[in-house]
Design a protein around this motif. Sequence first.
Motif, short mmCIF file in Angstrom:
data_model
loop_
_atom_site.label_atom_id
_atom_site.label_comp_id
_atom_site.label_asym_id
_atom_site.label_seq_id
_atom_site.Cartn_x
_atom_site.Cartn_y
_atom_site.Cartn_z
N LEU A 301 42.71 20.64 16.23
CA LEU A 301 41.44 20.71 15.51
C LEU A 301 40.49 21.68 16.22
CD1 LEU A 301 40.92 16.91 14.75
CD2 LEU A 301 41.98 18.65 13.30
N PRO A 302 39.57 22.30 15.46
CA PRO A 302 38.63 23.24 16.09
C PRO A 302 37.82 22.63 17.22
CG PRO A 302 38.57 23.46 13.71
CD PRO A 302 39.42 22.25 14.01
N ALA A 303 37.52 21.33 17.13
CA ALA A 303 36.67 20.69 18.13
C ALA A 303 37.25 20.79 19.54
CB ALA A 303 36.44 19.22 17.76
N GLY A 304 38.58 20.87 19.65
CA GLY A 304 39.20 20.91 20.96
C GLY A 304 39.39 22.30 21.52
N VAL A 305 38.98 23.33 20.79
CA VAL A 305 39.18 24.72 21.23
C VAL A 305 37.98 25.18 22.04
CG1 VAL A 305 39.53 27.10 20.49
CG2 VAL A 305 40.64 25.23 19.26
N ARG A 306 38.23 25.67 23.25
CA ARG A 306 37.15 26.11 24.14
C ARG A 306 36.99 27.63 24.12
NH1 ARG A 306 35.31 22.38 23.22
NH2 ARG A 306 35.15 20.41 24.34
N ALA A 307 38.05 28.38 23.84
CA ALA A 307 37.95 29.83 23.82
C ALA A 307 39.01 30.41 22.90
CB ALA A 307 38.12 30.39 25.24
N VAL A 308 38.69 31.58 22.35
CA VAL A 308 39.61 32.31 21.47
C VAL A 308 39.84 33.69 22.06
CG1 VAL A 308 39.97 33.26 19.15
CG2 VAL A 308 38.80 31.06 19.43
N GLU A 309 41.11 34.05 22.25
CA GLU A 309 41.44 35.34 22.86
C GLU A 309 42.30 36.18 21.91
OE1 GLU A 309 43.44 34.43 26.48
OE2 GLU A 309 41.72 33.40 27.38
N GLY A 310 42.07 37.49 21.91
CA GLY A 310 42.87 38.40 21.09
C GLY A 310 42.33 38.55 19.69
N ARG A 311 42.99 39.43 18.94
CA ARG A 311 42.63 39.65 17.54
C ARG A 311 43.83 39.30 16.67
NH1 ARG A 311 39.82 45.35 16.50
NH2 ARG A 311 39.61 44.31 14.47
N PHE A 312 43.63 38.43 15.72
CA PHE A 312 44.73 37.99 14.87
C PHE A 312 44.18 37.63 13.50
CE2 PHE A 312 43.37 34.58 17.77
CZ PHE A 312 42.90 33.63 16.88
N GLU A 313 45.09 37.58 12.54
CA GLU A 313 44.75 37.21 11.17
C GLU A 313 45.31 35.83 10.87
OE1 GLU A 313 42.85 39.01 9.15
OE2 GLU A 313 42.64 40.56 10.70
N ARG A 314 44.85 35.25 9.76
CA ARG A 314 45.36 33.96 9.33
C ARG A 314 46.87 34.04 9.14
NH1 ARG A 314 46.15 31.14 4.26
NH2 ARG A 314 45.68 28.93 4.53
N GLY A 315 47.60 33.06 9.69
CA GLY A 315 49.05 33.02 9.59
C GLY A 315 49.77 33.69 10.74
N ASP A 316 49.02 34.36 11.63
CA ASP A 316 49.65 35.02 12.78
C ASP A 316 50.04 34.00 13.85
OD1 ASP A 316 49.63 37.61 11.86
OD2 ASP A 316 47.72 38.13 12.78
N PRO A 317 51.04 34.32 14.67
CA PRO A 317 51.41 33.43 15.78
C PRO A 317 50.45 33.58 16.95
CG PRO A 317 52.82 35.36 15.75
CD PRO A 317 51.94 35.48 14.54
N VAL A 318 50.06 32.45 17.53
CA VAL A 318 49.19 32.45 18.72
C VAL A 318 49.72 31.42 19.72
CG1 VAL A 318 47.12 33.14 17.44
CG2 VAL A 318 47.61 30.71 17.76
N SER A 319 49.36 31.62 20.99
CA SER A 319 49.67 30.64 22.03
C SER A 319 48.52 29.65 22.14
CB SER A 319 49.87 31.34 23.38
OG SER A 319 51.03 32.14 23.37
N VAL A 320 48.84 28.46 22.59
CA VAL A 320 47.83 27.45 22.90
C VAL A 320 47.94 27.13 24.39
CG1 VAL A 320 46.98 25.13 22.40
CG2 VAL A 320 48.02 26.49 20.56
N ARG A 321 46.84 27.34 25.12
CA ARG A 321 46.84 27.12 26.57
C ARG A 321 45.79 26.10 26.94
NH1 ARG A 321 46.07 32.93 27.30
NH2 ARG A 321 44.18 32.33 28.42
N ASP A 322 46.02 25.40 28.05
CA ASP A 322 44.97 24.53 28.57
C ASP A 322 44.05 25.37 29.47
OD1 ASP A 322 46.21 24.79 31.04
OD2 ASP A 322 47.13 22.81 30.98
N GLU A 323 43.02 24.74 30.01
CA GLU A 323 42.00 25.49 30.75
C GLU A 323 42.49 25.95 32.12
OE1 GLU A 323 37.70 24.12 29.42
OE2 GLU A 323 38.97 22.34 29.73
#
Length: 376
Positions: A301-323
């Motif tokens: 959920l968006p509430a748990g996201v602290r930072a967004v890195e890189g440029r991507f579009e909807r449907g693109d693959p991204v990594s999820v990292r902890d702090e």
Amino acid sequence: MLPSLATARRIVVKIGSALVVDNATAAPRAAWLAGVAQDVAALRARGAEVILVSSGAIALARHALGLTRKKTLRLEEKQAAAAVGQIRLAGAWADALSAVQLNAAQLLLTLEDSEDRRRYLNARATLNTLLALGCIPVINENDTVATAEIRFGDNDRLAARVAEMVEADALVLLSDIDGLYTADPRRDPAAAHIPIVEHITGEIMAMGGEPPPGYSSGGMRTKLIAARIATGAGCAMAIALGAQDRPLQAMQQGAPCTWFLPEREGRSARKRWIAGSLAPLGALVVDAGAARALARGSSLLPAGVRAVEGRFERGDPVSVRDESGRVLARGLVAYDSADATRIAGHRSEELEQILGWRGRDEIIHRDDLVLLALAG
């Protein structure tokens, strides 16, 4: 345990032109459609979700447009016929389903819609929402624009892609034959019916023949290609005789058909694709609470996201990292990087006010997420 419509939770049913359209009058076969609608209502009554993939648009328009004398239509004639016939096809299904108190919903798709990530996500979200609302999606190829599909495509393959998209338990191809035979039974009286296909081998594929004459663009070979797609996604598939009243009911009462068993690892194939075949185009950094929720199998959920890195579009693959920088997961993101940055840290009920439009509650849905490490 063999597949069965009685236990399937989500079912896709593909119906060919020859079943939908009366060849003599080029009109919908209303009584037959009514029987299928009754079958669908019975499945819905026990809690199953049903999607119909129906051919017939071009065939329904040929008479009205004066195109019945020609066996082969030019591409632009097929597209014109599709534009007229799609309205008639949707109306025929709406009438049949409304008679059993079900709402029909039309979707026009191409194979591209199942292969492009963004369009795939949009189509899947729409289908899941319609099913949640109790509707019966009626899907047809968008033949007015899908030129390649009109030339050599088929709704068998599209139905398999839809079954893959919605993670269906069963795909049923209603046909003019009650399953797969060792040879064409119309030409070889010694041909034997095959009730169960455990694996689609080269020998099985070789049993496919040429498409039949007439309005239909299908054939056994296209059905075997569809079976390979569906079973590879973990979905059982059946080829069953459609030219009878209540064909789905007949299947459940033991009418002969051929079941293709799902591949054991089929459900995880897409997850493996997300985990290992796509290079991440960005990253989402999450807090400890979100990391623990992911480990329990929840969506991000968006509430748990602290930072967004890189440029991507909807449907693109991204990594999820902890702090601390540890990579926890990889997934297909539901928002582009700009919108993800705007909603990061906010609760789902705030998203519409922030963005000015209503998007998904999840920034990555659990169906599009693969865990790589568990939170400690």
